[in-house]
Design a protein around this motif. Structure first.
Motif, PDB file in Angstrom:
ATOM      1  N   GLN A 121       0.831  -1.200   0.000  1.00 39.09           N
ATOM      2  CA  GLN A 121       0.000   0.000   0.000  1.00 39.09           C
ATOM      3  C   GLN A 121       0.869   1.254   0.000  1.00 39.09           C
ATOM      4  O   GLN A 121       0.608   2.216  -0.730  1.00 39.09           O
ATOM      5  N   SER A 122       1.925   1.206   0.826  1.00 34.54           N
ATOM      6  CA  SER A 122       2.800   2.370   0.933  1.00 34.54           C
ATOM      7  C   SER A 122       3.545   2.609  -0.378  1.00 34.54           C
ATOM      8  O   SER A 122       3.657   3.745  -0.854  1.00 34.54           O
ATOM      9  N   ALA A 123       4.022   1.510  -0.999  1.00 35.18           N
ATOM     10  CA  ALA A 123       4.761   1.658  -2.249  1.00 35.18           C
ATOM     11  C   ALA A 123       3.841   2.180  -3.346  1.00 35.18           C
ATOM     12  O   ALA A 123       4.215   3.068  -4.135  1.00 35.18           O
ATOM     13  N   ALA A 124       2.615   1.642  -3.412  1.00 32.34           N
ATOM     14  CA  ALA A 124       1.664   2.095  -4.428  1.00 32.34           C
ATOM     15  C   ALA A 124       1.339   3.569  -4.209  1.00 32.34           C
ATOM     16  O   ALA A 124       1.254   4.347  -5.164  1.00 32.34           O
ATOM     17  N   GLY A 125       1.191   3.948  -2.940  1.00 29.30           N
ATOM     18  CA  GLY A 125       0.912   5.351  -2.618  1.00 29.30           C
ATOM     19  C   GLY A 125       2.052   6.252  -3.074  1.00 29.30           C
ATOM     20  O   GLY A 125       1.829   7.302  -3.687  1.00 29.30           O
ATOM     21  N   ALA A 126       3.273   5.829  -2.804  1.00 27.73           N
ATOM     22  CA  ALA A 126       4.436   6.623  -3.194  1.00 27.73           C
ATOM     23  C   ALA A 126       4.496   6.741  -4.706  1.00 27.73           C
ATOM     24  O   ALA A 126       4.783   7.815  -5.252  1.00 27.73           O
ATOM     25  N   PHE A 127       4.198   5.616  -5.390  1.00 28.24           N
ATOM     26  CA  PHE A 127       4.247   5.640  -6.856  1.00 28.24           C
ATOM     27  C   PHE A 127       3.232   6.639  -7.415  1.00 28.24           C
ATOM     28  O   PHE A 127       3.544   7.460  -8.272  1.00 28.24           O
ATOM     29  N   LYS A 128       2.006   6.573  -6.886  1.00 32.31           N
ATOM     30  CA  LYS A 128       0.961   7.476  -7.386  1.00 32.31           C
ATOM     31  C   LYS A 128       1.343   8.935  -7.140  1.00 32.31           C
ATOM     32  O   LYS A 128       1.166   9.796  -7.995  1.00 32.31           O
ATOM     33  N   ARG A 129       1.880   9.185  -5.958  1.00 38.13           N
ATOM     34  CA  ARG A 129       2.247  10.561  -5.607  1.00 38.13           C
ATOM     35  C   ARG A 129       3.360  11.076  -6.517  1.00 38.13           C
ATOM     36  O   ARG A 129       3.251  12.150  -7.118  1.00 38.13           O
ATOM     37  N   LEU A 130       4.403  10.271  -6.665  1.00 36.89           N
ATOM     38  CA  LEU A 130       5.548  10.726  -7.463  1.00 36.89           C
ATOM     39  C   LEU A 130       5.198  10.804  -8.942  1.00 36.89           C
ATOM     40  O   LEU A 130       5.706  11.660  -9.666  1.00 36.89           O
ATOM     41  N   LEU A 131       4.302   9.890  -9.389  1.00 43.74           N
ATOM     42  CA  LEU A 131       3.891   9.923 -10.792  1.00 43.74           C
ATOM     43  C   LEU A 131       3.199  11.247 -11.099  1.00 43.74           C
ATOM     44  O   LEU A 131       3.458  11.901 -12.112  1.00 43.74           O
ATOM     45  N   LYS A 132       2.323  11.637 -10.199  1.00 41.56           N
ATOM     46  CA  LYS A 132       1.574  12.882 -10.384  1.00 41.56           C
ATOM     47  C   LYS A 132       2.519  14.077 -10.414  1.00 41.56           C
ATOM     48  O   LYS A 132       2.365  14.990 -11.223  1.00 41.56           O
TER      49      LYS A 132
END
Lengths: 405, 615, 257
Positions: free
Chosen positions: A183-194
């Motif tokens: 969950q944390s990795a997916a969250g980080a990915f979404k944030r950094l992607l944006k």
């Protein structure tokens, strides 16, 4: 309350007091060792944790062969944490109140790491998270007593994100285990992607339960969304099944795949001859390391255990030496002194210099980023480089915004 | 949605259904003949997978091709079949006449033993087997690639169904198996060599489990969690299909396979819940599954508490024990107090189960549900409402009591082994909810930061709080067991027909018993959560339920104080032995089996018996 | 109006008719025997009156009230006590506690959570045990009794609900011949004194002809004859039904099996 441990402290004080004037080398051996508490998921996550144990064992032997620290030997009391938060805090309690350990280190799963951080805060004892990668340990759930050595999810995802930008992929799918780490990795990915590729979009997300992936349906659900990039956080048996099913159904063809940790030998070796070539991963290309100090560690490890090192081996080795240095610099085993010795401290590790940032207790250790490649019967990394963690750490403003202290 | 996608999804569902059927078919056959629900069936499946993943690559190294591959799969299944024979000869044949509870526990003992042995023999790593030679390339189906091995699996289910059908219809062994499934007495009346029939059935059942496991080699890495996950699914299949019915298992497997394949599209995060809800729904409409018949279920094996003359020593002994326990903080260090807290908590937990099993004869195999509800109720109150311990503990208790009332309303319609299965399913549903409803429960992460209020945070104070609450609840339960309500439950356990004929409303009493036991278990769950500061889904897991059962068994199921003693002894042993060995589960499993076989009275029961014999 | 009134009771299992248009009445204080060859449907009829089995059609009335659809526990409350073919007792309890349990239920205290059960209604239980001749065994575990005594406990338990009607399914099955007569004498005496109607099935024709005021004969689910013991013994249809079992209909004191 705590009569036994009070008694223990009194005895210790007495012994120290009496022996101080006699601080000659001969008298050192008679001092009781410094006890360090360690717990990890040796049964359930053996692929990583057993090499990790070998790593800290190797370091421990080296340290004690050189006389230990503060003139005392180091002793590690190691326990199985059952891979659950409840068992982990239970053995931690036992290590602290029965064994009287100076500090705690270890843990593999991120949810266990978060529980241990909470425990450390409650019981006011230093806890050094070795492997757990979730941001929470040094961010939202971070506290005065908890430190982390490995680069966290935001840092590792940040390293991969540079490659995402270069690939030009815009339609991204995420597959991650449904627990703290994923969950944390997916969250980080979404944030950094944006932040970094504003015109990209997430077209599919799959969160299979850890260790319980239904690979066929997961792969076909991802395929259905027709992404041109995939971000994978699966590891262990889930990863193997995912890769096999994905290869069969052609999921990875003509797509950019970013994958956390897959270049680490512990996850790469079981893939044998089915390594998905071209995946951009974080990992550990031990076979191509040339740095002499690092090579010496690899040789020593291979000699002692008759197997090639995993990333866990390196980590266990590194953490043990950092603990030794910390105790030496603190000059005592007092918790406050240990915290002071850890905050903003610089350590020389086989992977390079590492700083433990004071503001969030996150170390600046980096990671190797490269591409997967089939090398004979197993996989390895190619086109890799070591990225120091400093540049990828969460900003101080971000840290201040979420930490509760 | 695009039809080719639906087609591929349905095919995936058929493939899972096939694998599931092959394994579950073995379980249902064994149950039909021996009337034992073999918990270790999942372990046999796991051994099949590990054996296949180890054996097949060696054979392929020797000669690469489809023949060695399939020979390896079959050989693995045969090896597992032989292990099945071993289990039958060493264990099962000694417990055919035993109460269901003992059978379930003994076979669960085998599960524990196998878990450690598998790690010892095959190593702790997950092992991924090779792909099937000749089946590496995918097939194009409506323009989509589909693994050809899955097509083979889809065919394997009906093939096995056909072969089993032939075996049952065309051979003498099959006739006997069917006869035994219909009516056990008849077989003994026919003068058949029962031992041979049972051993043969176990071979067949274990062979099918091994085959189911070995067939997974190319698609799933053999791992140590396989046993419990597959046994839970097999239970669902056999119960939904009807215990003992092979066609029922086939139909149920098909339904469940499709439910999983399409469930993942509609409820991507609640696949586990969906499967268990199906089981609960089927059992409510058809209490004996698709093709099950009530008469197959024996029941009436209840063992439990019997009347004893009240002893004058009880009161002074109780008072003395309370004083001793209250004085413990004067001598114990922090860690000992922590252990004492856990013993008190688990003592009451096991004791609340005793109300159902020892008093009511209701073999609940999912008591963890109420423990977990209490723990989660308290933790959720802390997390979402910032409730202090004083409010969170009663909330946990109320949540557990409500959960028990709801589950109890379904469960009291059944008896015997179906009741055990439904309680197990209920606990698994809650486990799945806690595990997959991440937004609320934190999923696998659990909930941390569940610490007592400041005044009770000091270890000694929390110990005293726990002592007062658990001892108070235990004493209240003892009164209830002695009161007309407890006697009514015993009356129904002894003879349902008689109880009904003297005007007792059986379901209503049992429902009330579930609610009371659930409330008590909920209290212990809340206390446990605050003692360790966190909750996680394992509190709701099968091992937690089995822990309570083991404590009951260890202390003595026919005694009132047994569970309390059992909790103390088991916990103390665990505390002392677990850090010293890598084989704790093996030891625990062997201890459970030994208790069932040679020590079924338990500690307190044995002491009582010994005193009675002397008197 | 008779105490028990059964009208047109029918039941079939699958295609097999177990009871067809069964009708009879039973008065207070009367002992009525239901006999028939094996498989005649005696237990089916019995369990429909006891409430263990729902009938396909017909009615069962007690004191004029329709009880056809009531569960056994409600029939107990309306005044039906019963014993079972295989004695059903609470084997984990003492003899007295078995009776106390029935009294607790009769008084509506079965859900009381406080106050020990073993001291409730003990005197009343002891006097019931006295009546069936088990006063001495009051504190023995029920599991330790001889089978004949367990049957007596059942009788005491059935009487604890102060029944108007007693249903006894093969009350003497499994007992020694001497015990049989004693138990039935006791039953007859209690029935007469308390004006309880007794319906019983029985294999032992000595018991039937020795104790029944009236006899019903059931063959293949239908009542083929009804009357006093002597009338039944002479009835040709009954003789036909029991063909080949001449001893069964022999006069009391004749050959015993």
């Amino acid at each position: 309350m705590a009569k036994a441990s009070m008694f223990r402290w009194l005895t210790l004080g007495l012994v120290l007091g009496l022996s101080a004037p006699l601080a000659a080398p001969g008298a050192l051996a008679q001092q009781p060792p410094i006890k360090i508490g360690e717990s990890n998921s040796y049964a359930r996550q053996a692929a990583f944790t057993v090499p990790y144990r070998n790593g800290w064992q190797l370091a421990l032997d080296e340290i004690n062969a050189k006389g230990g620290v503060l003139g005392r030997k180091l002793e590690v009391v190691s326990r199985e944490d059952g891979a659950t938060t409840g068992d982990a805090t239970r053995v931690a309690e036992e290590l602290v109140s029965r064994e009287g350990v100076t500090l705690l280190f270890g843990s593999f799963l991120s949810n266990v790491g978060v529980a241990m951080a909470d425990f450390a805060n409650q019981k006011k004892i230093v806890y050094i998270a070795a492997e757990p990668l979730t941001d929470a340990i040094t961010m939202a759930q971070g506290n005065r007593y908890t430190f982390r050595v490995r680069p966290n999810n935001t840092m590792q995802v940040g390293m991969l994100m540079e490659q995402a930008k270069a690939s030009g992929a815009k339609r991204w799918a995420i597959v991650a285990p449904n627990y703290e780490f994923g969950q944390s990795a997916a969250g980080a990915f979404k944030r950094l992607l944006k932040e970094q590729i504003p015109d990209a979009e997430i077209v599919a997300e799959q969160y299979p339960a850890l260790g319980k992936i239904e690979a066929g349906p997961t792969v076909s659900a991802l395929d259905q969304a027709k992404p041109d990039g995939i971000f994978n956080v699966l590891f262990g048996p889930d990863l193997i099944q995912f890769v096999r099913e994905g290869n069969t159904r052609g999921l990875f063809e003509d797509k950019t795949v970013l994958s956390l940790l897959t270049g680490e030998p512990e996850w790469l070796l079981p893939l044998k001859d089915e390594v998905p070539e071209g995946w951009i991963v974080t990992g550990y290309p031990w076979d191509e390391i040339t740095d002499p100090k690092h090579k010496a560690f690899i040789e020593a490890y291979r000699t002692k255990f008759n197997e090639t090192p995993r990333l866990g081996s390196l980590l266990g080795y590194t953490v043990m030496h950092m603990i030794r240095d910390t105790i030496e610099r603190a000059g005592s085993t007092d918790t406050d002194a240990l915290i002071k010795a850890l905050e903003n401290a610089r350590f020389d590790t086989v992977a390079g210099p590492v700083t433990m940032r004071g503001i969030d207790h996150q170390s600046s250790m980096g990671a190797w980023v490269g591409k997967l490649k089939q090398k004979g019967a197993t996989g390895g990394m190619t086109d890799w480089s070591y990225k120091d963690g400093t540049a990828y750490m969460p900003s101080e403003a971000d840290v201040k915004a979420v930490r509760k202290e | 949605m695009d039809p080719s996608f639906l087609a591929v999804q349905a095919l995936s569902g058929f493939a899972s259904a096939s694998s599931l059927f092959i394994t579950a078919c073995g379980l249902t056959l064994v149950f039909g003949v021996t009337r034992i629900v073999n918990f270790a069936h999942g372990s046999l499946y796991m051994i099949g997978a590990y054996t296949g993943a180890t054996l097949v690559p060696r054979l392929l190294e020797w000669s690469y091709g489809p023949v060695p591959f399939w020979a390896g799969i079959l050989a693995s299944a045969v090896i597992v079949g032989l292990i099945g024979i071993l289990i039958e000869v060493l264990l099962l044949r000694r417990i055919y006449g035993a109460p269901e509870l003992f059978q379930l526990l003994a076979t669960f003992g085998v599960v524990l033993v196998v878990q450690d042995l598998v790690v010892h023999v095959f190593g702790p790593q997950d092992i991924l087997g090779p792909r099937a030679p000749g089946l590496r390339a995918p097939v194009e189906i409506l323009g989509r690639r589909f693994p050809s091995y899955e097509l083979v699996l889809i065919a394997a289910g009906p093939v096995v169904l056909g072969l089993v059908w032939l075996l049952l219809r065309k051979t003498r062994f099959g006739v006997l198996v069917r006869a035994a499934t219909q009516d056990r007495e008849m077989v003994s009346a026919l003068g058949v060599n029962q031992a041979l029939l049972f051993t043969g059935t176990l071979f067949l059942g274990a062979f099918l489990a091994g085959l189911g496991g070995a067939l997974q080699v190319p698609r799933v890495a053999a791992n140590t969690g396989m046993d419990l996950s597959v046994i839970a699914e097999c239970f669902v299949v056999t119960v939904v299909g009807g215990m003992g019915s092979v066609p029922g298992a086939f139909l149920a497997a098909l339904v469940i396979g499709q439910l999983q394949a399409f469930g993942i599209l509609i409820f991507p995060k609640s696949t586990l819940v969906v499967v268990f809800l199906l089981m609960a729904a089927v059992l409510v409409v058809r209490p004996y599954g698709f093709f099950g018949r009530p008469e197959i279920i024996g029941g009436g094996h209840a063992v439990g508490i019997v009347s004893r003359a009240p002893s004058r020593a009880t009161l002074p002994l109780t008072v003395a024990l309370m004083i001793l326990l209250a004085a413990l903080p004067l001598v114990a260090d922090a860690y000992l107090l922590k252990v004492a807290i856990e013993i008190l908590v688990f003592g009451l937990f096991a004791f609340s189960l005793q109300l159902l099993i020892g008093v009511g004869g209701l073999v609940s195999f999912g008591h963890a549900a109420f423990f977990g509800l209490g723990a989660y109720g308290a933790a959720l109150a802390v997390k979402w409402f910032g409730a202090p311990m004083e409010a969170a503990l009663p909330l946990g208790l109320v949540l557990a009591a409500l959960g028990a009332a709801l589950i109890g309303a379904f469960v009291v319609r059944l008896s015997g082994i179906y009741l055990a299965m439904l309680t197990l399913a209920a606990a698994q549903i809650l486990y799945a909810v806690a595990f997959q409803w991440v937004d609320v429960t934190g999923g696998d992460n659990g909930i941390v930061g569940v610490w007592p209020s400041p005044w009770a945070n000091e270890r000694t104070v929390y110990y005293l709080v726990t002592l007062v609450l658990t001892a108070g609840a235990a004493l209240a339960l003892m009164r209830i067991i002695d009161a007309p309500f407890g006697y009514s439950l015993r009356a129904m356990r002894d003879s349902e027909a008689r109880a009904e004929a003297i005007g007792l409303h059986i379901r209503r009493h049992r429902w009330l018993a579930f609610t009371l036991a659930g409330a008590a278990a909920g209290l212990t769950g809340g206390l446990y959560a605050f003692s360790r500061g966190s909750v996680d889904p394992t509190l709701l897991g099968i091992p937690t339920s089995v822990d309570a059962l083991t404590m009951l068994l260890l202390g003595g199921i026919q005694t009132i104080t047994g569970p309390l003693v059992g909790a103390g002894v088991l916990h103390a042993l665990r505390d002392q032995i677990m850090p010293l060995t890598d084989y704790w589960r093996l030891l625990l499993g062997l201890a459970i089996i030994a208790m069932v076989l040679i020590f079924p009275r338990g500690l307190v029961g044995t002491v009582q018996h010994w005193r009675e014999v002397r008197a | 109006m008779s105490l028990l009134d059964v009208q047109g009771l029918g039941k079939s299992f699958g295609g097999v008719v177990a009871a067809r248009n069964v009708r009879f009445g039973l008065d207070r204080g009367e002992m009525l025997a239901l006999i028939g060859p094996n498989g005649a449907g005696k237990s089916t009829v019995f369990n429909m009156i006891g409430g263990q089995l729902p009938p396909d059609g017909g009615t069962v009335s007690l004191d004029g009230a329709d009880i056809t659809r009531l569960p056994p526990r409600e029939r107990f409350r309306r005044g039906i006590g019963r014993t079972f073919q295989v004695a059903q007792a609470f084997l984990s309890m003492s003899v007295a506690e078995n009776v106390q349990m029935a009294l607790i239920s009769h008084h509506g205290e079965s859900r009381a959570l406080w106050g020990p059960a073993r001291t409730r209604h003990r005197d009343e239980a002891l006097s019931l045990l006295e009546r069936v001749g088990l006063a001495e065994a009051a504190d023995r575990p029920c599991a330790a009794l001889a089978y004949g005594d367990v049957k007596r406990v059942e009788l005491a338990v059935a009487l604890a609900g102060a029944p108007k009607l007693l249903l006894m399914d093969e009350p003497t099955a499994g007992m020694a011949p001497r015990e049989r007569a004693a138990l039935m004498d006791l039953t007859a005496e209690i029935a007469a004194r308390d004006r309880i109607g007794v319906l019983f099935t029985e294999h032992d024709m000595d018991v039937v002809f020795g104790h029944a005021d009236r006899v019903l004969v059931l063959v293949r689910g239908e009542i083929v004859a009804e009357g006093t013991a002597d009338a039944i013994r002479e009835n040709p249809r009954v003789r036909e039904a029991y063909l080949g079992d001449a001893h069964a209909l022999a006069a009391p004191g004749g050959a015993r099996p």
